[in-house]
Scaffold this motif. Structure first.
Motif, PDB file in Angstrom:
ATOM      1  N   GLY A   1      21.689 -85.914 -31.760  1.00  0.00           N
ATOM      2  CA  GLY A   1      20.521 -85.126 -31.365  1.00  0.00           C
ATOM      3  C   GLY A   1      19.403 -85.917 -30.723  1.00  0.00           C
ATOM      4  N   SER A   2      19.596 -87.204 -30.448  1.00  0.00           N
ATOM      5  CA  SER A   2      18.516 -87.985 -29.856  1.00  0.00           C
ATOM      6  C   SER A   2      19.077 -89.011 -28.878  1.00  0.00           C
ATOM      7  N   LEU A   3      18.218 -89.453 -27.972  1.00  0.00           N
ATOM      8  CA  LEU A   3      18.582 -90.438 -26.951  1.00  0.00           C
ATOM      9  C   LEU A   3      17.561 -91.569 -26.987  1.00  0.00           C
ATOM     10  N   HIS A   4      18.036 -92.825 -26.794  1.00  0.00           N
ATOM     11  CA  HIS A   4      17.163 -93.994 -26.856  1.00  0.00           C
ATOM     12  C   HIS A   4      17.466 -94.899 -25.663  1.00  0.00           C
ATOM     13  N   LEU A   5      16.419 -95.235 -24.928  1.00  0.00           N
ATOM     14  CA  LEU A   5      16.555 -96.061 -23.730  1.00  0.00           C
ATOM     15  C   LEU A   5      15.595 -97.251 -23.839  1.00  0.00           C
ATOM     16  N   ASP A   6      16.149 -98.461 -23.713  1.00  0.00           N
ATOM     17  CA  ASP A   6      15.343 -99.685 -23.709  1.00  0.00           C
ATOM     18  C   ASP A   6      15.587-100.433 -22.402  1.00  0.00           C
ATOM     19  N   ILE A   7      14.516-100.869 -21.772  1.00  0.00           N
ATOM     20  CA  ILE A   7      14.618-101.582 -20.492  1.00  0.00           C
ATOM     21  C   ILE A   7      13.731-102.825 -20.550  1.00  0.00           C
ATOM     22  N   HIS A   8      14.326-103.983 -20.258  1.00  0.00           N
ATOM     23  CA  HIS A   8      13.591-105.231 -20.067  1.00  0.00           C
ATOM     24  C   HIS A   8      13.782-105.652 -18.614  1.00  0.00           C
ATOM     25  N   ASN A   9      12.737-106.003 -17.954  1.00  0.00           N
ATOM     26  CA  ASN A   9      12.881-106.530 -16.599  1.00  0.00           C
ATOM     27  C   ASN A   9      11.813-107.573 -16.325  1.00  0.00           C
ATOM     28  N   SER A  10      12.165-108.468 -15.429  1.00  0.00           N
ATOM     29  CA  SER A  10      11.187-109.476 -15.001  1.00  0.00           C
ATOM     30  C   SER A  10      10.116-108.801 -14.155  1.00  0.00           C
ATOM     31  N   ILE A  11       9.008-109.503 -14.006  1.00  0.00           N
ATOM     32  CA  ILE A  11       7.892-108.974 -13.219  1.00  0.00           C
ATOM     33  C   ILE A  11       7.611-109.917 -12.061  1.00  0.00           C
ATOM     34  N   HIS A  12       7.514-109.326 -10.880  1.00  0.00           N
ATOM     35  CA  HIS A  12       7.108-110.067  -9.693  1.00  0.00           C
ATOM     36  C   HIS A  12       5.948-109.307  -9.066  1.00  0.00           C
TER      37      HIS A  12
ATOM     38  N   ILE B   1       5.411 -98.804 -23.772  1.00  0.00           N
ATOM     39  CA  ILE B   1       5.472 -99.679 -22.591  1.00  0.00           C
ATOM     40  C   ILE B   1       4.627-100.925 -22.875  1.00  0.00           C
ATOM     41  N   ARG B   2       5.246-102.086 -22.743  1.00  0.00           N
ATOM     42  CA  ARG B   2       4.537-103.346 -22.941  1.00  0.00           C
ATOM     43  C   ARG B   2       4.866-104.286 -21.769  1.00  0.00           C
ATOM     44  N   GLU B   3       3.946-105.205 -21.503  1.00  0.00           N
ATOM     45  CA  GLU B   3       4.195-106.187 -20.449  1.00  0.00           C
ATOM     46  C   GLU B   3       3.400-107.456 -20.715  1.00  0.00           C
ATOM     47  N   ASN B   4       3.913-108.562 -20.185  1.00  0.00           N
ATOM     48  CA  ASN B   4       3.189-109.822 -20.184  1.00  0.00           C
ATOM     49  C   ASN B   4       3.328-110.433 -18.798  1.00  0.00           C
ATOM     50  N   ASP B   5       3.069-111.696 -18.675  1.00  0.00           N
ATOM     51  CA  ASP B   5       3.113-112.314 -17.339  1.00  0.00           C
ATOM     52  C   ASP B   5       4.520-112.414 -16.775  1.00  0.00           C
TER      53      ASP B   5
ATOM     54  N   GLY C   1      11.106-105.589 -10.667  1.00  0.00           N
ATOM     55  CA  GLY C   1      11.710-106.690 -11.398  1.00  0.00           C
ATOM     56  C   GLY C   1      12.680-107.524 -10.607  1.00  0.00           C
ATOM     57  N   ILE C   2      12.984-107.156  -9.376  1.00  0.00           N
ATOM     58  CA  ILE C   2      13.976-107.874  -8.580  1.00  0.00           C
ATOM     59  C   ILE C   2      13.296-108.583  -7.407  1.00  0.00           C
ATOM     60  N   SER C   3      13.591-109.850  -7.304  1.00  0.00           N
ATOM     61  CA  SER C   3      13.133-110.638  -6.149  1.00  0.00           C
ATOM     62  C   SER C   3      14.302-111.481  -5.671  1.00  0.00           C
ATOM     63  N   LEU C   4      14.531-111.486  -4.371  1.00  0.00           N
ATOM     64  CA  LEU C   4      15.644-112.263  -3.811  1.00  0.00           C
ATOM     65  C   LEU C   4      15.322-113.755  -3.772  1.00  0.00           C
ATOM     66  N   GLN C   5      14.064-114.116  -3.990  1.00  0.00           N
ATOM     67  CA  GLN C   5      13.687-115.533  -3.929  1.00  0.00           C
ATOM     68  C   GLN C   5      13.484-116.155  -5.311  1.00  0.00           C
ATOM     69  N   LYS C   6      13.234-115.330  -6.339  1.00  0.00           N
ATOM     70  CA  LYS C   6      12.911-115.859  -7.657  1.00  0.00           C
ATOM     71  C   LYS C   6      13.929-115.368  -8.683  1.00  0.00           C
ATOM     72  N   LYS C   7      13.985-116.065  -9.801  1.00  0.00           N
ATOM     73  CA  LYS C   7      14.874-115.642 -10.880  1.00  0.00           C
ATOM     74  C   LYS C   7      14.422-114.265 -11.394  1.00  0.00           C
ATOM     75  N   SER C   8      15.388-113.339 -11.494  1.00  0.00           N
ATOM     76  CA  SER C   8      15.057-111.955 -11.859  1.00  0.00           C
ATOM     77  C   SER C   8      16.108-111.405 -12.817  1.00  0.00           C
ATOM     78  N   TRP C   9      15.715-110.430 -13.588  1.00  0.00           N
ATOM     79  CA  TRP C   9      16.666-109.771 -14.489  1.00  0.00           C
ATOM     80  C   TRP C   9      16.218-108.343 -14.804  1.00  0.00           C
TER      81      TRP C   9
END
Length: 476
Positions: A412-423, A458-462, A394-402
Motif C-alpha cells: 500500500g505504499s511507495l518509497h523513492l530515494d534519490i542521491h545525486n551530485s550537484i554541479h 529534500i536535503r542538500e550540501n555542497d 547532477g550530471i556533468s561531462l567534465q566532472k565526477k558525477s553520480w
C-alpha cells in the motif's frame, strides 16, 4: 432542484406513508368509531371499528408492494408479463381483503367497492401523468428539472388530496382539514417567509422585511375576523388568535432556523464547488507545465545521441522515447494509472539517460528497485520530476558525477530515494533561470492529491542532493 430530478420514489413513499399512518393511528384511538364499542356487545359497531383500521392497512400494503417492489422490478428488467402478473395478484388479493371488511362491517353490499376502484384508478392516473411529465420536461435537449420537480410535487399532492376525498368515510374529517387547509397554508407561509421576509433581511432590506412580516399577521387576522363576522361563530376568532400566536412563537422561529440551516448548506456546497474547480484547474495547469518541460529535455538527449553514436543506438533511444510519449499522451491525462506503468516510464527515462552517457567513465548511474509489492494506482507523472531533476543538476561531462535511485514498494505504499551530485550553474546559464519548473509543480500536486498521505524530505550540501519521497497509495 434546478440541476437534477428529485428522488420521487422516496418522496412518494414518505408522503403516502404519512397519510396512512395518520389515518390508522387516529382510527385506532377511536377517531372515526368510538373505541368504547370494543367489547360492548354491538357487533356491527365493533366490525366497523376494526374495518377502519384494516381497510387502510390493506390499501397501504397494496401500495407498498406495487410501488416499492413491482414497479422497480419492471424498471430493471422490463418484463411486461411479470408486471401484469404481479399487478393482478396484488389487485385481486387486496380487493378481496378490502371487500371482506367492507361487506362484513356493513359499509355496503357491492363487491365493486367504489372507493377501492377509485383508488386504483387514481394510482394508474398518477403514473400516467408522471410519465407524461417526464416526456414533456426531461426528454428534451435541455431537461427542465425545476419544472419537472415542481409539477410532480403538485401532482402528487393533488392526487393524494383526491384520494382523501374519496376515502373520507373511513377516517375523521379533521385529517382532511389538516391535509386540505393546514398543510397548504403552512407551505404558503414558509414560501412567503423565505422570499419576502428572510431573503430581504439577508440582503439588507430590513424595512421591507418587517413590513412583509407584519403584513402576514394582519392578513391572517383579517381573514379570521371576516369568517367570524360572516358565520357569527366566535370560536373561529379564537382559533385565529391561536393561529397567529403559533405563527409568531413557533412557525416563524422554526422556519428561520430551517432557512439558516439551508443557507449554511448552500454556502458550504458553493465553497466546495469552488475548491473542486480550483483544484481541477490547478492539476490541469500543472500537467500542462510538466509535459512540455520534460519533452524538450528528452528531445535534447536524442539530439546529443545522434551526434555522438551510431544509428542503432539512436533507434533504441527513439523507441524508448516513443514509449514515453505514448504514456504521456494516453495515460498522463487520467486521474490515476497502475503503479507499474508509472515505474515503466521511469525505467525508460533512466535507460535513455544511460544511453546518452554510458561512454563517460566519470559518471555513475544506479537504479535499484524492488517490484514485488508495486500494486495499486498512482497519479501519473508524480515521480519523474525528481529523477529528471537529479539528472539535470547532477550530471556533468567534465566532472565526477553520480545519480543513485532506490525505488521500493511495501503493502500500500511507495518509497523513492534519490542521491545525486550537484554541479552549480553559472549565473549567466539560461538553465539556472528555469531550474524550478518541475519540483514546485509536483510538490503542489502531492498536496492536492495526497494530503497527509505523503512525506517529502529534500536535503542538500555542497556536494550532494538527497530526496526521499513516501506515498501512502491506499486511503486509511
Amino acid at each position: 432542484m434546478k440541476e437534477r430530478a428529485l428522488q420521487f420514489k422516496q418522496t412518494e413513499w414518505w408522503m403516502v406513508s404519512g397519510v396512512f399512518f395518520l389515518i390508522i393511528l387516529t382510527n385506532i384511538l377511536g377517531g372515526k368509531i368510538s373505541i368504547g364499542y370494543i367489547g360492548g356487545g354491538e357487533f356491527d359497531q365493533m366490525a366497523q371499528y376494526f374495518s377502519t383500521i384494516f381497510i387502510p392497512a390493506i390499501l397501504f400494503t397494496a401500495f407498498y408492494f406495487m410501488h416499492m417492489k413491482v414497479a422497480p422490478i419492471y424498471i430493471t428488467d422490463r418484463k411486461t408479463w411479470k408486471l401484469i402478473l404481479l399487478s393482478l395478484l396484488i389487485f385481486i388479493l387486496s380487493w378481496l381483503a378490502t371487500g371482506a371488511f367492507y361487506i362484513g362491517a356493513d359499509w355496503g353490499q357491492d363487491m365493486f367497492i367504489p372507493f377501492y376502484f377509485a383508488a386504483v384508478a387514481l394510482y394508474m392516473g398518477y403514473m400516467f401523468v408522471v410519465s407524461f411529465l417526464k416526456k414533456a420536461t426531461l426528454a428534451q435537449t435541455t431537461p427542465n428539472y425545476l419544472g419537472y420537480n415542481i409539477s410532480r410535487l403538485v401532482v402528487l399532492y393533488v392526487f393524494l388530496l383526491t384520494f382523501l376525498f374519496k376515502f373520507h368515510r373511513f377516517f375523521h374529517e379533521l385529517i382532511l382539514i389538516i391535509y386540505a387547509i393546514v398543510v397548504p397554508s403552512l407551505i404558503a407561509i414558509f414560501i412567503y417567509n423565505y422570499f419576502l421576509v428572510y431573503r430581504k433581511k439577508q440582503t439588507g432590506q430590513n424595512k421591507a422585511s418587517k413590513i412583509y412580516y407584519w403584513l402576514l399577521i394582519v392578513l391572517m387576522g383579517a381573514i379570521f375576523f371576516t369568517i367570524t363576522a360572516a358565520s357569527g361563530d366566535e370560536e373561529i376568532l379564537l382559533v385565529g388568535l391561536v393561529a397567529i400566536a403559533l405563527l409568531v412563537l413557533v412557525i416563524n422561529p422554526i422556519s428561520n432556523a430551517l432557512f439558516n440551516k439551508y443557507q449554511g448548506y448552500i454556502e458550504k456546497m458553493d465553497e466546495l464547488n469552488v475548491q473542486l474547480v480550483e483544484k481541477t484547474t490547478d492539476l490541469k495547469q500543472l500537467r500542462n507545465q510538466i509535459n512540455p518541460h520534460f519533452l524538450f529535455n528528452a528531445l535534447n538527449t536524442i539530439y546529443g545521441i545522434s551526434l555522438q553514436e551510431t544509428a542503432e543506438k539512436t533507434a533504441e533511444s527513439i523507441q524508448k522515447l516513443g514509449d514515453m510519449m505514448r504514456f504521456m499522451l494516453h495515460e498522463n491525462t487520467q486521474e490515476a494509472i497502475p503503479l507499474d506503468r508509472e515505474i515503466d516510464y521511469l525505467i525508460n527515462y533512466v535507460d535513455l539517460q544511460q544511453l546518452r552517457i554510458e561512454a563517460q567513465e566519470n559518471i555513475t548511474i544506479e537504479f535499484s528497485r524492488k517490484d514485488e509489492h508495486c500494486k495499486g494506482n498512482i497519479a501519473p507523472m508524480l515521480l519523474i520530476p525528481f529523477i529528471e531533476n537529479a539528472f539535470k543538476h547532477g550530471i556533468s561531462l567534465q566532472k565526477k558525477s553520480w545519480v543513485r535511485i532506490n525505488l521500493r514498494c511495501l503493502e500500500g505504499s511507495l518509497h523513492l530515494d534519490i542521491h545525486n551530485s550537484i554541479h552549480r550553474k553559472n549565473e549567466d546559464d539560461p538553465e539556472r533561470v528555469h531550474s524550478g519548473i518541475g519540483l514546485p509543480n509536483v510538490k503542489q500536486r502531492l498536496q492536492l492529491l495526497y494530503p497527509s498521505r505523503h512525506e517529502l524530505v529534500i536535503r542538500e550540501n555542497d556536494r550532494e542532493y538527497f530526496v526521499h519521497l513516501s506515498i501512502q497509495l491506499n486511503k486509511s
